[in-house]
Design a protein around this motif. Sequence first.
Motif, PDB file in Angstrom:
ATOM      1  N   MET A   1       0.831  -1.186   0.000  1.00  0.00           N
ATOM      2  CA  MET A   1       0.000   0.000   0.000  1.00  0.00           C
ATOM      3  C   MET A   1       0.877   1.251   0.000  1.00  0.00           C
ATOM      4  O   MET A   1       1.886   1.310   0.669  1.00  0.00           O
ATOM      5  CB  MET A   1      -0.873   0.046   1.246  1.00  0.00           C
ATOM      6  N   ARG A   2       0.438   2.230  -0.738  1.00  0.00           N
ATOM      7  CA  ARG A   2       1.120   3.518  -0.786  1.00  0.00           C
ATOM      8  C   ARG A   2       0.285   4.549  -0.035  1.00  0.00           C
ATOM      9  O   ARG A   2      -0.939   4.472  -0.021  1.00  0.00           O
ATOM     10  CB  ARG A   2       1.313   3.952  -2.231  1.00  0.00           C
ATOM     11  N   LEU A   3       0.956   5.496   0.560  1.00  0.00           N
ATOM     12  CA  LEU A   3       0.279   6.563   1.284  1.00  0.00           C
ATOM     13  C   LEU A   3       0.333   7.845   0.474  1.00  0.00           C
ATOM     14  O   LEU A   3       1.344   8.153  -0.161  1.00  0.00           O
ATOM     15  CB  LEU A   3       0.937   6.797   2.642  1.00  0.00           C
ATOM     16  N   PHE A   4      -0.771   8.594   0.521  1.00  0.00           N
ATOM     17  CA  PHE A   4      -0.873   9.877  -0.162  1.00  0.00           C
ATOM     18  C   PHE A   4      -1.415  10.893   0.828  1.00  0.00           C
ATOM     19  O   PHE A   4      -2.337  10.597   1.587  1.00  0.00           O
ATOM     20  CB  PHE A   4      -1.849   9.788  -1.342  1.00  0.00           C
ATOM     21  N   THR A   5      -0.866  12.102   0.802  1.00  0.00           N
ATOM     22  CA  THR A   5      -1.469  13.177   1.579  1.00  0.00           C
ATOM     23  C   THR A   5      -2.495  13.866   0.689  1.00  0.00           C
ATOM     24  O   THR A   5      -2.310  13.978  -0.520  1.00  0.00           O
ATOM     25  CB  THR A   5      -0.418  14.192   2.070  1.00  0.00           C
ATOM     26  N   GLY A  89      -2.408  28.027  -1.312  1.00  0.00           N
ATOM     27  CA  GLY A  89      -3.687  28.076  -0.620  1.00  0.00           C
ATOM     28  C   GLY A  89      -4.331  26.739  -0.326  1.00  0.00           C
ATOM     29  O   GLY A  89      -5.477  26.687   0.125  1.00  0.00           O
ATOM     30  N   PHE A  90      -3.641  25.643  -0.551  1.00  0.00           N
ATOM     31  CA  PHE A  90      -4.184  24.323  -0.251  1.00  0.00           C
ATOM     32  C   PHE A  90      -3.961  24.009   1.226  1.00  0.00           C
ATOM     33  O   PHE A  90      -2.947  24.392   1.800  1.00  0.00           O
ATOM     34  CB  PHE A  90      -3.494  23.246  -1.089  1.00  0.00           C
ATOM     35  N   THR A  91      -4.919  23.324   1.818  1.00  0.00           N
ATOM     36  CA  THR A  91      -4.760  22.863   3.196  1.00  0.00           C
ATOM     37  C   THR A  91      -4.660  21.340   3.181  1.00  0.00           C
ATOM     38  O   THR A  91      -5.238  20.677   2.325  1.00  0.00           O
ATOM     39  CB  THR A  91      -5.953  23.275   4.079  1.00  0.00           C
ATOM     40  N   THR A  92      -3.928  20.819   4.139  1.00  0.00           N
ATOM     41  CA  THR A  92      -3.779  19.368   4.251  1.00  0.00           C
ATOM     42  C   THR A  92      -5.034  18.814   4.911  1.00  0.00           C
ATOM     43  O   THR A  92      -5.381  19.201   6.026  1.00  0.00           O
ATOM     44  CB  THR A  92      -2.528  19.009   5.068  1.00  0.00           C
ATOM     45  N   GLU A  93      -5.709  17.911   4.221  1.00  0.00           N
ATOM     46  CA  GLU A  93      -6.972  17.362   4.705  1.00  0.00           C
ATOM     47  C   GLU A  93      -6.820  15.982   5.344  1.00  0.00           C
ATOM     48  O   GLU A  93      -7.730  15.502   5.973  1.00  0.00           O
ATOM     49  CB  GLU A  93      -7.974  17.273   3.556  1.00  0.00           C
ATOM     50  N   GLY A  94      -5.705  15.325   5.133  1.00  0.00           N
ATOM     51  CA  GLY A  94      -5.511  14.011   5.729  1.00  0.00           C
ATOM     52  C   GLY A  94      -4.607  13.135   4.889  1.00  0.00           C
ATOM     53  O   GLY A  94      -3.905  13.607   3.996  1.00  0.00           O
ATOM     54  N   VAL A  95      -4.667  11.851   5.193  1.00  0.00           N
ATOM     55  CA  VAL A  95      -3.848  10.849   4.518  1.00  0.00           C
ATOM     56  C   VAL A  95      -4.768   9.735   4.051  1.00  0.00           C
ATOM     57  O   VAL A  95      -5.710   9.361   4.750  1.00  0.00           O
ATOM     58  CB  VAL A  95      -2.772  10.290   5.473  1.00  0.00           C
ATOM     59  N   VAL A  96      -4.500   9.212   2.856  1.00  0.00           N
ATOM     60  CA  VAL A  96      -5.288   8.107   2.320  1.00  0.00           C
ATOM     61  C   VAL A  96      -4.311   7.076   1.758  1.00  0.00           C
ATOM     62  O   VAL A  96      -3.227   7.417   1.298  1.00  0.00           O
ATOM     63  CB  VAL A  96      -6.292   8.607   1.243  1.00  0.00           C
ATOM     64  N   ALA A  97      -4.699   5.804   1.840  1.00  0.00           N
ATOM     65  CA  ALA A  97      -3.833   4.717   1.356  1.00  0.00           C
ATOM     66  C   ALA A  97      -4.499   3.999   0.190  1.00  0.00           C
ATOM     67  O   ALA A  97      -5.722   3.955   0.078  1.00  0.00           O
ATOM     68  CB  ALA A  97      -3.566   3.723   2.481  1.00  0.00           C
ATOM     69  N   GLY A  98      -3.667   3.443  -0.676  1.00  0.00           N
ATOM     70  CA  GLY A  98      -4.172   2.679  -1.813  1.00  0.00           C
ATOM     71  C   GLY A  98      -3.017   2.039  -2.556  1.00  0.00           C
ATOM     72  O   GLY A  98      -1.865   2.437  -2.394  1.00  0.00           O
ATOM     73  N   ARG A  99      -3.318   1.028  -3.375  1.00  0.00           N
ATOM     74  CA  ARG A  99      -2.270   0.378  -4.167  1.00  0.00           C
ATOM     75  C   ARG A  99      -1.671   1.340  -5.188  1.00  0.00           C
ATOM     76  O   ARG A  99      -0.514   1.236  -5.534  1.00  0.00           O
ATOM     77  CB  ARG A  99      -2.816  -0.852  -4.882  1.00  0.00           C
ATOM     78  N   ASP A 100      -2.494   2.257  -5.687  1.00  0.00           N
ATOM     79  CA  ASP A 100      -2.030   3.279  -6.620  1.00  0.00           C
ATOM     80  C   ASP A 100      -2.869   4.534  -6.378  1.00  0.00           C
ATOM     81  O   ASP A 100      -3.743   4.561  -5.517  1.00  0.00           O
ATOM     82  CB  ASP A 100      -2.116   2.795  -8.072  1.00  0.00           C
ATOM     83  N   GLU A 101      -2.609   5.568  -7.162  1.00  0.00           N
ATOM     84  CA  GLU A 101      -3.308   6.834  -6.949  1.00  0.00           C
ATOM     85  C   GLU A 101      -4.804   6.717  -7.212  1.00  0.00           C
ATOM     86  O   GLU A 101      -5.610   7.337  -6.527  1.00  0.00           O
ATOM     87  CB  GLU A 101      -2.695   7.921  -7.829  1.00  0.00           C
ATOM     88  N   GLU A 102      -5.195   5.915  -8.185  1.00  0.00           N
ATOM     89  CA  GLU A 102      -6.619   5.762  -8.495  1.00  0.00           C
ATOM     90  C   GLU A 102      -7.379   5.127  -7.330  1.00  0.00           C
ATOM     91  O   GLU A 102      -8.472   5.568  -6.989  1.00  0.00           O
ATOM     92  CB  GLU A 102      -6.796   4.933  -9.758  1.00  0.00           C
ATOM     93  N   GLU A 103      -6.809   4.078  -6.744  1.00  0.00           N
ATOM     94  CA  GLU A 103      -7.480   3.439  -5.612  1.00  0.00           C
ATOM     95  C   GLU A 103      -7.534   4.376  -4.415  1.00  0.00           C
ATOM     96  O   GLU A 103      -8.551   4.445  -3.717  1.00  0.00           O
ATOM     97  CB  GLU A 103      -6.762   2.149  -5.216  1.00  0.00           C
ATOM     98  N   ALA A 104      -6.453   5.121  -4.179  1.00  0.00           N
ATOM     99  CA  ALA A 104      -6.446   6.085  -3.078  1.00  0.00           C
ATOM    100  C   ALA A 104      -7.500   7.162  -3.308  1.00  0.00           C
ATOM    101  O   ALA A 104      -8.211   7.559  -2.380  1.00  0.00           O
ATOM    102  CB  ALA A 104      -5.063   6.707  -2.942  1.00  0.00           C
ATOM    103  N   LEU A 105      -7.642   7.611  -4.555  1.00  0.00           N
ATOM    104  CA  LEU A 105      -8.644   8.613  -4.883  1.00  0.00           C
ATOM    105  C   LEU A 105     -10.058   8.065  -4.676  1.00  0.00           C
ATOM    106  O   LEU A 105     -10.930   8.751  -4.149  1.00  0.00           O
ATOM    107  CB  LEU A 105      -8.448   9.074  -6.324  1.00  0.00           C
TER     108      LEU A 105
END
Length: 121
Positions: A1-5, A89-105
């Motif tokens: 699993m990969r982590l994305f902010t 102007g972006f704020t950090t909303e959290g962290v999400v995990a997924g096998r790739d960016e599409e799954e994390a999205l």
Amino acid sequence: MRLFTVHARDGAKPATRLVREGFSFAAFLFGPLWLLWHALWLGLLGYLLLAAAIAALPAPWENPAALALQILLGLHARDIQRWTLARRGFTTEGVVAGRDEEEALLRLVSARPGLARGVMA
């Protein structure tokens, strides 16, 4: 699993971005081109200033210092992206995990549908 902010911006043009955690091999290999591709202008300026300083080093130190610069860029490339998003102007909303960016999205949109309207396809 990969982590994305997750980074989001509200307003007239809402936007949501995912930034992957970890070492960036593309930034390590292609340094300034990677910074250009991601429109990280201040990061590119800093890289070029450091590269110019390294070019002024004596011969035995130039190559190890250049390699160290590339390794540091690979290690901190994602941090430069997050810093640039915060400046825009972006704020950090959290962290999400997924096998790739599409799954994390997909996980992000199912958990926080309000962020879906700013997602870039």
